[in-house]
Design a protein around this motif. Structure first.
Motif, PDB file in Angstrom:
ATOM      1  N   ARG A 174       0.951  -1.192  -0.078  1.00 47.89           N
ATOM      2  CA  ARG A 174       0.049   0.032   0.085  1.00 47.89           C
ATOM      3  C   ARG A 174       0.729   1.328   0.029  1.00 47.89           C
ATOM      4  NH1 ARG A 174      -4.785   0.643   4.227  1.00 47.89           N
ATOM      5  NH2 ARG A 174      -5.027  -1.483   3.464  1.00 47.89           N
ATOM      6  N   GLU A 189       0.615   4.214  -2.536  1.00 52.00           N
ATOM      7  CA  GLU A 189       0.477   5.627  -2.511  1.00 52.00           C
ATOM      8  C   GLU A 189       1.452   6.493  -2.963  1.00 52.00           C
ATOM      9  OE1 GLU A 189      -1.414   5.128   2.156  1.00 52.00           O
ATOM     10  OE2 GLU A 189       0.734   5.502   1.732  1.00 52.00           O
ATOM     11  N   GLN A 198      -9.163   2.451   3.871  1.00 51.12           N
ATOM     12  CA  GLN A 198     -10.206   1.365   3.452  1.00 51.12           C
ATOM     13  C   GLN A 198     -11.512   2.004   3.413  1.00 51.12           C
ATOM     14  OE1 GLN A 198      -9.313  -2.329   5.721  1.00 51.12           O
ATOM     15  NE2 GLN A 198      -8.605  -3.076   3.830  1.00 51.12           N
TER      16      GLN A 198
END
Length: 506
Positions: free
Chosen positions: A26, A30, A219
């Motif tokens: 993640r 990003e 999320q």
């Protein structure tokens, strides 16, 4: 040595692409999103859509002048017109409608498969393809997303280029491993309206949903506490609710060219030049200190500000006129030559059409009764560019047909994966119909009737026209039979023998 250096460079590029194609981490995702959001490539894609919607850079232009220190300063009290002559929009519409303005034709030997494809490739889908052409020119690439509606119908929608961050598995951008979609939605924070940036990661496991908070992915949970969802939900053979995912990423790239270059990148400077010339012409036609200079002699007042105020308020000023000082007001005018602006704008427009690879509908070659050779000469540039785009769309239709065939198989219509299908784009070109019809008539006997009919300018669906001809021929045969047998004496029994004997004996 040179070959070794090239191989090393190719290896580095391949490794970089391979690293990019695995956005499982993640934090890396990003960083990729942050880098891509402000990249020159995405900015140009956004500008393509802005320019198409009449949001040009000329709207932010300010009038300037040389100040006391020799530097440019913004001047607020001079006319600052923002004139837009959107030739770019004209080129996008012209090129998209040239290739996709007419419905495309479907050719396949399997009649049942052909009817099923026509149900999927209906008028709504035709409109989607035409709109995708405009989106592809504006962004260099557009994305077609197959999905199921709430009623279980297979449908397609377009994602613009600036919403999709693709992760390719190859340097040619042919194999898509995953992709990220970023799009804004309106929301509320208490009673304050805000814009929320939604992020969706598409891979073979479905859609993973996030919210972009600054540069951090959070999320995005639904009512059931899930942030992941499948591409489709349906019933299995026992009536139980089941989730389904495609075996491929349901994002089909529709490119305007192999390099994915937006059309605006080729013509932006010319479009801006047209806007600037027209805006400056209007500015100079209005009376200001640049084209009308007032010469004062013995002005009976304190300063120039008071003079301008009196002139605008009363339409008159007071000057001193006596034996020692003879006053007056004279003007020095700088004439604006409209022909100069007209010539420059015409040069820019012609250059824009050539660089956009379009055509000029007011071309001298169309005057009078042009022959087909003159028309084809005028269309040569747009035809070459359309060939590139058609090649990309033909490859994309192979992907589209894979999803359609999978849908038909899942619905129980059969397996059509091995059927050959030809998609024919009917280009919207001006033609000399009389000349084309004569060529079709001269080809009868040399070519098959189906080929001749397909080339006729009045025929849009060759197969339907062939069926009409067959029905017409049967009807003519029935009418001819009635003329020779008005009383229906030639009747046949089940064995095919005459029941009433010979017609001459009767």
């Amino acid at each position: 040595m040179f070959r070794s250096w090239v191989n090393t460079l190719i290896s580095k590029v391949s490794n970089f692409i391979s690293w990019r194609s695995e956005p499982n981490n993640r934090e890396l995702l990003e960083k990729e999103i942050a880098r891509w959001k402000n990249s020159p490539q995405r900015i140009m894609q956004i500008k393509g859509f802005l320019y198409y919607g009449n949001e040009h850079d000329i709207l932010k232009r300010k009038r300037t002048m040389i100040g006391e220190n020799g530097e440019l300063e913004v001047v607020e009290n001079l006319p600052n017109n923002h004139v837009i002559d959107n030739q770019y929009l004209k080129m996008v519409n012209q090129k998209a409608n040239y290739l996709f303005g007419n419905p495309f034709s479907i050719e396949t030997k399997n009649i049942r498969y052909n009817e099923l494809l026509k149900q999927v490739f209906n008028k709504k889908f035709m409109r989607t393809i035409k709109n995708s052409g405009k989106a592809a020119y504006n962004g260099g690439i557009a994305w077609l997303h197959p999905y199921y509606t709430e009623g279980g119908e297979l449908s397609f929608r377009i994602f613009p280029a600036y919403e999709i961050l693709p992760f390719w598995a190859d340097s040619e951008h042919n194999i898509l491993k995953s992709a990220v979609r970023i799009y804004p939605v309106a929301g509320y924070e208490g009673t304050t309206p805000i814009i929320i940036e939604k992020v969706e990661l598409y891979d073979l496991d479905g859609i993973h949903r996030f919210i972009l908070d600054g540069e951090t992915l959070v999320q995005d949970m639904d009512n059931e506490g899930k942030s992941d969802r499948p591409y489709a939900v349906g019933m299995d053979g026992e009536g139980n609710l089941q989730e389904f995912n495609w075996e491929r990423i349901p994002l089909i790239p529709l490119k305007c060219n192999e390099d994915e270059i937006p059309l605006l990148k080729k013509v932006k400077s010319l479009q801006d030049g047209i806007n600037i010339m027209l805006s400056e012409f209007e500015n100079n036609m209005q009376q200001d200190a640049r084209n009308t200079i007032l010469v004062l002699k013995n002005y009976d007042g304190e300063d120039l500000g008071e003079f301008r105020k009196n002139l605008s308020t009363y339409g008159a000023v007071k000057v001193r006129y006596d034996d020692s000082a003879k006053g007056g007001v004279e003007t020095l005018e700088i004439k604006v030559d409209a022909e100069n602006y007209k010539s420059i704008v015409e040069i820019f427009k012609k250059a824009l059409i050539e660089n956009a690879m379009g055509y000029d509908a007011k071309d001298d070659r169309l005057s009078g009764n042009p022959n087909q050779m003159n028309i084809q000469s005028m269309y040569s540039d747009i035809d070459i560019d359309a060939n590139d785009m058609e090649t990309e769309y033909q490859a994309a239709f192979e992907e589209i047909l894979w999803f359609v065939n999978s849908h038909l198989a899942n619905m129980g219509y059969g397996d059509f994966g091995n059927e050959n299908v030809n998609i024919i784009f009917n280009r919207d070109i001006i033609m000399n119909e009389s000349e084309s019809i004569d060529n079709c008539q001269n080809s009868v006997g040399l070519l098959s009737d189906e080929t001749v009919i397909a080339k006729h300018p009045w025929v849009s669906d060759p197969q339907e026209e062939m069926e009409r001809l067959k029905r017409q021929k049967r009807k003519e045969e029935e009418e001819l039979k009635k003329q020779y047998d008005p009383f229906g004496l030639e009747k046949k029994d089940e064995a095919g023998k005459g029941m009433d004997g010979d017609l001459d004996e009767k």
